[in-house]
Design an enzyme around this catalytic site. Structure first.
Site: not given
Length: 601
Positions: A524-526
């Protein structure tokens, strides 16, 4: 601050995107320059309207129940994943990811920032902003980190700590013999250690989010916040950004005082700042005509957590809470509403680790990885190759089965593989074409195999370990010494395990590799889609956050990261936003002949 349903026609500074970066920048600029009008535009609703998000544990499990404040982007099929299409979530609410995330606080290696190699962005430049942004309320050894209680964004241990702390520490000591035991592993310097994991939870047991910490308490009258509005594109006069085209979202709270979709151009007198996130900002740029000519022409302009069975009654009833057992959930929620304490005031992420491979393990991962690791991290001991956290419950998008579980969530911090994101059309409501790129570089797969073995050894040494949950592990041959154990397996290794280690054959390694291909996913950490680097090396913005080739257009969010960071991203987005505000204020002073009185942020 004014929240309004009607979008103004103009503002001095228009900030596009009300996630973590946008909320910080808008607040800081409004407080420091009261004579400038600041406009913050957000597609999602005001987070103050969603009370459930304040309860840490309840909001965490809501992620698996069609949370309406998340948008999901389906990536293109990946050949290395057997044609599977990974999904990437995007926050769609004021406060962005901090309003809907898993409340996990982590920090990267200090050298991660130095590796960006950009003036004004090394760790020494950013360290003062850590104290300015974070109000750190979790005990730690004095002098080990730059944290303090001076900032505004709360980080604490939450309203509850799980009861297996010493058992977890003992298991880590047995497997990670050379690792440092820490009171707090979020020090910016710890690359190989284990210990307490702080949380994004306030001192009174509520979710910490950037909108509540920065934006909502802001009393500046020059700040206007509009929700329910989509950014279509930036408007240019020549090569100078002069405004943005926005669209109401057909919602009751649409920004034009109507429930109908409506288009409007908002004038920006001094600056447009894109803070739409790593997946949103590049799309706005491309719809505005900035990007690869080929892409514009074509468009018309998680590693899944391995689960383990746990001994019934050993620690708190998180799983029964998640299943909605009224005899458990109702008194826990009542305690939370009354006192702000109990397991509802926690995410359960109390302990974690950051680990680096030994020389022998590096060699076992092959010469390609060995060469890669030598280049990026071998001589930088603050860089953990993998990080993880222990979760005292069943953590998955499938409903939790009966029984008691725990799992280890793991994160590869420096993958060599790269993905991409581009628009498909000029429609601002169309999802982009996203390519995850997972496992497209040979350096990455052996790292996941190494880590799977490491976390399994730690789990086997926990006294409440009752075997593996079969559907979330590799499908080993039942005759292999690496076979999965179940709670009723007569041949299961006696607990607690201390000295032995599971032997894995070449066939077992291939089974783990297949498991990784079937399950590896985004954490979830683009980041990095509008990288801050030279234009000649595919950079999009410079060190002052200017978009190359145009004027008065900035990008200031996680999309600017030019290389990997070994951390959950809340701590990063706060530093990016605080530094961006500092840069913008310096430039505003310079362009106005220094007539503004410098204000302390």
């Amino acid at each position: 601050m004014t929240s309004t349903a009607v979008c103004p026609n103009e503002a001095d500074i228009v900030i596009c995107g009300g996630g973590g970066a946008g909320c910080v920048i808008a607040t800081r600029l409004a407080q420091a320059r009261p004579h400038l009008s600041i406009l913050l535009l957000e597609q999602g609703p005001d987070n103050r309207e969603v009370k459930r998000l304040n309860r840490p544990l309840d909001s965490l499990f809501w992620l698996f129940q069609q949370n309406p404040y998340l948008k999901w982007i389906d990536c293109e099929p990946e050949q290395e994943l057997g044609g599977r299409q990974p999904k990437i979530p995007v926050g769609n609410i004021l406060g962005g990811g901090t309003s809907i995330n898993t409340l996990m606080y982590n920090t990267p290696a200090a050298s991660d920032f130095d590796d960006w190699n950009q003036p004004g962005w090394n760790y020494r430049d950013l360290e003062p902003l850590i104290r300015k942004s974070i109000k750190f309320l979790s005990p730690e050894q004095p002098g080990r980190s730059p944290h303090s209680d001076e900032g505004v964004f709360h980080v604490s241990r939450g309203g509850h700590s799980v009861s297996y702390g010493e058992e977890y520490a003992k298991a880590c000591r047995l497997v990670l013999r050379d690792a440092e035991e820490c009171e707090n592993i979020t020090t910016y310097r710890t690359g190989h250690g284990f210990g307490r994991q702080p949380k994004l939870i306030t001192s009174d047991g509520k979710r910490s989010n950037v909108a509540d910490a920065y934006l909502h308490p802001c009393l500046a009258k020059n700040l206007t916040v509009v929700t329910g509005v989509t950014i279509d594109k930036v408007i240019f006069k020549g090569n100078e950004a002069v405004g943005v085209k926005v669209i109401g979202n057909n919602l009751p709270s649409a920004s034009f005082g109507t429930s109908e979709k409506y288009t409007k151009t908002v004038k920006a007198n001094k600056m447009v700042v894109l803070t739409c996130g790593a997946l949103g900002s590049p799309a706005v740029l491309e719809r505005s005509g900035i990007g690869s000519p080929e892409v514009l022409k074509a468009a018309g302009v998680e590693l899944i957590c391995p689960m383990y069975r746990a001994t019934e009654g050993y620690y708190e009833p998180f799983d029964r809470y998640a299943r909605g057992d009224k005899t458990i959930k109702e008194p826990i929620d009542e305690e939370y509403e009354r006192t702000g304490k109990g397991i509802a005031a926690s995410n359960g992420f109390d302990f974690g680790m950051k680990i680096r491979p030994t020389k022998e393990e590096i060699s076992s991962m092959g010469p390609t990885f060995e060469k890669y690791w030598k280049r990026i991290g071998a001589d930088k001991p603050d860089k953990p190759l993998y990080s993880n956290v222990i979760l005292p419950y069943f953590y998955s998008y499938r409903p939790p089965p009966e029984g008691k579980y725990f799992c280890i969530g793991g994160f590869h911090n420096y993958p060599a593989s790269r993905g991409s994101v581009h628009i498909r059309s000029t429609d601002p409501f169309a999802l982009p074409r996203a390519v995850s790129g997972f496992l497209t570089r040979p350096e990455d797969l052996p790292v996941h195999v190494w880590y799977y073995k490491k976390q399994r050894e730690i789990c086997r040494r926990l006294p409440f370990y009752e075997g593996e949950e079969l559907d979330s592990h590799p499908r080993f041959n039942p005759k292999s010494p690496a076979r999965l154990r179940t709670s009723d397996d007569l041949n299961r290794t006696d607990k607690p395990v201390e000295e032995d280690a599971i032997p894995y054959s070449a066939e077992d390694d291939r089974v783990i590799e297949q498991y990784v291909r079937e399950n590896v996913a985004t954490a979830y950490h683009s980041i990095g889609t509008c990288a801050m680097r030279g234009r000649d090396v595919m950079g999009v913005v410079d060190a002052r956050l200017n978009v190359y080739g145009v004027k008065k257009l900035k990008v200031a969010d996680l999309s600017i990261c030019p290389s990997n960071i070994s951390s959950n991203t809340t701590s990063i987005v706060l530093l990016i936003a605080e530094n961006a505000a500092r840069i913008f204020l310096q430039e505003l002073d310079a362009t106005n002949g220094g007539r503004y009185v410098s204000a302390k942020l």
